[in-house]
Scaffold this active site. Structure first.
Site, PDB file in Angstrom:
ATOM      1  N   THR A  82       0.749  -0.967  -0.126  1.00 27.28           N
ATOM      2  CA  THR A  82       0.221  -0.233  -0.421  1.00 27.28           C
ATOM      3  C   THR A  82       0.735   0.923  -0.014  1.00 27.28           C
ATOM      4  O   THR A  82       1.491   2.307  -0.674  1.00 27.28           O
ATOM      5  CB  THR A  82      -1.252   0.044   0.702  1.00 27.28           C
ATOM      6  OG1 THR A  82      -1.887  -0.875   0.962  1.00 27.28           O
ATOM      7  CG2 THR A  82      -1.577   1.474   1.438  1.00 27.28           C
ATOM      8  N   ASN A 103       4.929  -1.048   3.962  1.00 31.97           N
ATOM      9  CA  ASN A 103       4.641  -0.003   5.049  1.00 31.97           C
ATOM     10  C   ASN A 103       4.987   0.491   6.235  1.00 31.97           C
ATOM     11  O   ASN A 103       5.062   1.196   6.475  1.00 31.97           O
ATOM     12  CB  ASN A 103       2.939  -1.132   5.575  1.00 31.97           C
ATOM     13  CG  ASN A 103       2.072  -0.957   3.776  1.00 31.97           C
ATOM     14  OD1 ASN A 103       2.066  -0.686   3.634  1.00 31.97           O
ATOM     15  ND2 ASN A 103       1.183  -2.016   3.561  1.00 31.97           N
ATOM     16  N   LYS A 164      -6.624   5.294   6.353  1.00 36.87           N
ATOM     17  CA  LYS A 164      -5.635   4.582   6.290  1.00 36.87           C
ATOM     18  C   LYS A 164      -4.670   5.869   6.810  1.00 36.87           C
ATOM     19  O   LYS A 164      -4.310   6.889   5.279  1.00 36.87           O
ATOM     20  CB  LYS A 164      -4.803   4.213   5.361  1.00 36.87           C
ATOM     21  CG  LYS A 164      -5.582   2.877   4.891  1.00 36.87           C
ATOM     22  CD  LYS A 164      -4.862   1.584   4.173  1.00 36.87           C
ATOM     23  CE  LYS A 164      -5.579   0.481   4.209  1.00 36.87           C
ATOM     24  NZ  LYS A 164      -4.887  -0.604   2.875  1.00 36.87           N
ATOM     25  N   ARG A 166      -1.369   6.652   6.337  1.00 42.63           N
ATOM     26  CA  ARG A 166      -0.351   6.283   5.120  1.00 42.63           C
ATOM     27  C   ARG A 166      -1.375   7.181   3.342  1.00 42.63           C
ATOM     28  O   ARG A 166      -0.093   7.811   1.983  1.00 42.63           O
ATOM     29  CB  ARG A 166       0.246   5.023   5.194  1.00 42.63           C
ATOM     30  CG  ARG A 166      -0.281   3.632   4.360  1.00 42.63           C
ATOM     31  CD  ARG A 166      -0.061   2.528   4.841  1.00 42.63           C
ATOM     32  NE  ARG A 166      -0.612   1.425   4.549  1.00 42.63           N
ATOM     33  CZ  ARG A 166      -1.433   0.675   5.682  1.00 42.63           C
ATOM     34  NH1 ARG A 166      -1.098   1.216   6.565  1.00 42.63           N
ATOM     35  NH2 ARG A 166      -1.836  -0.411   5.601  1.00 42.63           N
ATOM     36  N   ASP A 306      -9.957  -2.810   0.652  1.00 40.66           N
ATOM     37  CA  ASP A 306      -8.204  -3.656   1.031  1.00 40.66           C
ATOM     38  C   ASP A 306      -8.772  -4.461   1.942  1.00 40.66           C
ATOM     39  O   ASP A 306      -8.110  -5.690   2.181  1.00 40.66           O
ATOM     40  CB  ASP A 306      -7.658  -2.905   1.293  1.00 40.66           C
ATOM     41  CG  ASP A 306      -6.030  -3.215   1.301  1.00 40.66           C
ATOM     42  OD1 ASP A 306      -5.313  -4.269   0.588  1.00 40.66           O
ATOM     43  OD2 ASP A 306      -5.627  -2.921   2.261  1.00 40.66           O
ATOM     44  N   HIS A 310      -8.929  -8.331   2.156  1.00 43.82           N
ATOM     45  CA  HIS A 310      -7.749  -9.053   2.522  1.00 43.82           C
ATOM     46  C   HIS A 310      -8.697 -10.370   3.554  1.00 43.82           C
ATOM     47  O   HIS A 310      -7.859 -10.964   3.996  1.00 43.82           O
ATOM     48  CB  HIS A 310      -7.351  -8.765   3.670  1.00 43.82           C
ATOM     49  CG  HIS A 310      -6.060  -7.467   3.146  1.00 43.82           C
ATOM     50  ND1 HIS A 310      -4.768  -8.770   2.913  1.00 43.82           N
ATOM     51  CD2 HIS A 310      -5.627  -6.310   3.100  1.00 43.82           C
ATOM     52  CE1 HIS A 310      -3.728  -7.743   2.725  1.00 43.82           C
ATOM     53  NE2 HIS A 310      -4.552  -6.450   2.884  1.00 43.82           N
ATOM     54  N   ASP A 353      -3.938   0.587  -6.291  1.00 42.64           N
ATOM     55  CA  ASP A 353      -2.168   0.648  -5.402  1.00 42.64           C
ATOM     56  C   ASP A 353      -0.847  -0.359  -5.721  1.00 42.64           C
ATOM     57  O   ASP A 353      -0.676  -0.858  -5.814  1.00 42.64           O
ATOM     58  CB  ASP A 353      -2.108   1.215  -3.659  1.00 42.64           C
ATOM     59  CG  ASP A 353      -3.095   0.338  -3.033  1.00 42.64           C
ATOM     60  OD1 ASP A 353      -3.857  -0.667  -3.348  1.00 42.64           O
ATOM     61  OD2 ASP A 353      -2.389   0.282  -1.301  1.00 42.64           O
ATOM     62  N   HIS A 354      -2.333  -1.385  -5.751  1.00 45.91           N
ATOM     63  CA  HIS A 354      -1.276  -3.032  -5.946  1.00 45.91           C
ATOM     64  C   HIS A 354      -3.380  -3.505  -6.027  1.00 45.91           C
ATOM     65  O   HIS A 354      -3.713  -3.273  -5.979  1.00 45.91           O
ATOM     66  CB  HIS A 354      -1.283  -3.363  -5.005  1.00 45.91           C
ATOM     67  CG  HIS A 354      -1.841  -3.396  -3.300  1.00 45.91           C
ATOM     68  ND1 HIS A 354      -2.823  -4.296  -3.021  1.00 45.91           N
ATOM     69  CD2 HIS A 354      -1.606  -2.883  -2.049  1.00 45.91           C
ATOM     70  CE1 HIS A 354      -2.890  -4.107  -2.164  1.00 45.91           C
ATOM     71  NE2 HIS A 354      -2.608  -3.027  -1.236  1.00 45.91           N
ATOM     72  N   HIS A 486      -1.376  -9.401  -0.666  1.00 51.31           N
ATOM     73  CA  HIS A 486      -0.387  -9.098  -1.928  1.00 51.31           C
ATOM     74  C   HIS A 486       0.919  -8.692  -1.770  1.00 51.31           C
ATOM     75  O   HIS A 486       1.350  -8.736  -0.657  1.00 51.31           O
ATOM     76  CB  HIS A 486      -1.345  -7.687  -2.877  1.00 51.31           C
ATOM     77  CG  HIS A 486      -1.461  -7.279  -1.449  1.00 51.31           C
ATOM     78  ND1 HIS A 486      -0.208  -5.850  -0.949  1.00 51.31           N
ATOM     79  CD2 HIS A 486      -2.566  -6.873  -0.951  1.00 51.31           C
ATOM     80  CE1 HIS A 486      -0.931  -5.251  -0.034  1.00 51.31           C
ATOM     81  NE2 HIS A 486      -2.039  -5.281   0.118  1.00 51.31           N
TER      82      HIS A 486
END
Length: 545
Positions: A82, A103, A164, A166, A306, A310, A353-354, A486
């Site tokens: 991420t 991260n 988040k 970040r 995300d 997960h 981001d992924h 991921h």
């Protein structure tokens, strides 16, 4: 008399030229009123089309129908995490340069463990917890949002929004007006003293509405009849996770009972995206984004995709329902932008981001190669190294698919570091699910094929990465048997959506290969501003007129 007339004519001509020059100098560069970057966390490229027939006209379909899509956009670094992805999108750079290598990471010089946006010098704003002790100081390069501020002598306004920290902080850059993220402890959007001394009144007003509690007051049930979710597996399979207190991973998820005991549970529902986009609207109103003579920039991360991914994995009804609900939220958000800023006056891009792998259990049940590495890898590695070199715990970390070492002990005991790394590579390559291991300091002698070798180089910052990298076999990853994760080079983790829509965007598509690092240079070219200072990407010229 003639001389006087000539002098007057010359003065008049000079005045006209000066006036024309002044007018030319005052004519602004053609730019949109607002740029909106939307990064959908863990959005695999195929989600654009997997649920296409169920999307409504105003969300993903509108972007594809009006905008320009880059169908082969890839991450070109490792790992695909991420913080790394957000930093790469907005810097146009790679982790080796912008420094966000995961991260979290361990400083290879000091041995100190760092979270990507951790900042011990700032104070929390809007909370009393460490959730507010964050800033972009660990990001080593400028962002496209920084460059917009610089290009307009700081008149542009830049705001970052996410659940988040970040994913709000890193896109907004170093000189943003504000970045806001959710603190679960008080169910409020917060920030840090890096940006301001107090929350703006509009944020306090939004937090006072207690939107999270309202969203969690009802069960999470499917948007449509559950038997219509034909793109997903059965509702109850062994590889899906559960909320605390649940006995099965089935609908309905009784969030009205779960949320009071676990405030973080909101993140793992579609309501987290709804909350984010509602807060983004409030930010546009609060900062009056898109209403001045200069371009503003709003960065949005929809993070619940995300968390849901997960917990349940890409083939779950929960993921399908989350994207159908996100599509409706995006449709409403674009209508809001049309009304607030004006259709054609804003530029929006949407990416990720992924991506994510299929759940290991799902792949194994369908006879696809997959697996999880053995849990005692580091124990076995250190036992081998002790036997060979006579020292315990030479390998200290196994973060971000990199092995890091006790460099102080190696130096103090004058051990052969290259021999230690060589022994590590030989040990790791014998383990189940490990396709390659390589010494990053001697990568030229490694059998890593392209593009994996280049991706490893792009992701390697020697101060923040261990020196031996592990490349799992396809379908293998470090994680849980529940849900998915991921981080690897494979297309399921690195093939991303990238769609531009709005101001000066052509309608069309390209199947040319595009890098995630090309996004910021493309925006820079469209806005006629400088690329970020670590950018290695290039503009995708097919996007704009």
């Amino acid at each position: 008399m003639r001389r006087i007339c000539k002098s007057l004519s010359a003065l008049a001509l000079t005045g006209a030229m000066l006036q024309a020059g002044v007018l030319r100098a005052q004519k602004p560069v053609d730019r949109p009123k607002l740029v909106v970057g939307i990064v959908v966390d863990q959005m695999r490229w195929d989600y654009l089309y997997r649920y296409y027939d169920r999307y409504e006209t105003g969300g993903f379909k509108r972007m594809l129908g009006e905008g320009f899509t880059c169908e082969n956009t890839f991450i070109t670094h490792l790992p695909s995490f991420t913080a790394v992805g957000h930093s790469t999108i907005y810097t146009g750079s790679v982790p080796a340069i912008h420094g966000i290598t995961g991260n979290d990471w361990t400083d290879q010089v000091t041995g100190r463990h760092w979270y990507c946006t951790e900042d011990t010098t700032v104070q929390p704003i809007g909370t009393t917890t460490d959730a507010g002790k964050m800033s972009p100081r660990n990001l080593l390069a400028s962002t496209i949002t920084d460059e917009l501020k610089l290009a307009t002598n700081f008149r542009s306004k830049v705001v970052g929004v996410s659940l988040k920290d970040r994913a709000s902080i890193l896109p907004a850059g170093h000189i943003a007006n504000g970045a806001f993220w959710l603190d679960d402890s008080n169910a409020s959007f917060v920030t840090s003293s890096f940006y301001m001394k107090d929350l703006p009144e509009w944020v306090k007003t939004f937090n006072a509405r207690r939107v999270p509690a309202q969203l969690m007051s009802q069960p999470w049930n499917t948007l449509y009849p559950i038997n219509s979710y034909v793109q997903s597996t059965a509702d109850d399979v062994r590889w899906e996770g559960t909320f605390a207190g649940e006995t099965t991973a089935t609908f309905p998820h009784n969030m009205q009972d779960i949320y009071p005991k676990d405030k973080g549970s909101l993140r793992s529902t579609p309501s987290g995206n709804t909350l984010t986009l509602e807060f983004a609207k409030a930010a546009i109103d609060g900062y009056k984004l898109g209403s001045s003579a200069v371009t503003d920039f709003l960065t949005i991360n929809c993070a619940s995709t995300d968390y849901v991914g997960h917990k349940y994995g890409p083939n779950s009804i929960e993921v399908e329902d989350t994207y159908l609900r996100l599509d409706k939220d995006l449709s409403a958000f674009f209508r809001y932008l049309d009304q607030k800023v004006g259709k054609g006056n804003y530029l929006v891009f949407l990416s990720a981001d992924h991506g994510a792998a299929h759940s290991v259990g799902f792949m194994q049940e369908n006879q696809l190669p997959a697996g999880l590495p053995e849990g005692k890898m580091m124990e076995g590695l250190n036992n081998m190294l002790k036997e060979r070199f006579g020292v315990e715990r030479l390998a200290l970390t196994s973060e971000n698919y990199h092995i890091g070492y006790d460099l102080k002990t190696i130096e103090a005991k004058k051990l052969d570091y290259d021999a230690i790394k060589k022994a590590t590579v030989q040990y790791l390559q014998k383990l189940p699910g490990v396709e390659f291991a390589a010494d990053m300091d001697n990568l030229g002698n490694s059998p890593l094929p392209e593009p994996i070798k280049s991706m490893a180089v792009n992701g390697y910052n020697p101060k923040r990465c261990g020196s031996v990298i592990i490349i799992p076999e396809p379908g293998w990853y470090s994680g849980s048997s529940k849900g998915t994760t991921h981080g690897n080079w494979n297309p399921y983790d690195t093939h991303l959506p990238l769609v531009f829509m709005g101001w000066h965007v052509k309608h069309g598509y390209t199947n040319d290969v595009v890098s995630m690092a090309d996004i910021a240079p493309t925006i820079a070219a469209m806005l006629h501003i400088q690329m970020p200072n670590g950018a290695v990407g290039k503009p995708v010229q097919a996007v704009y007129k």
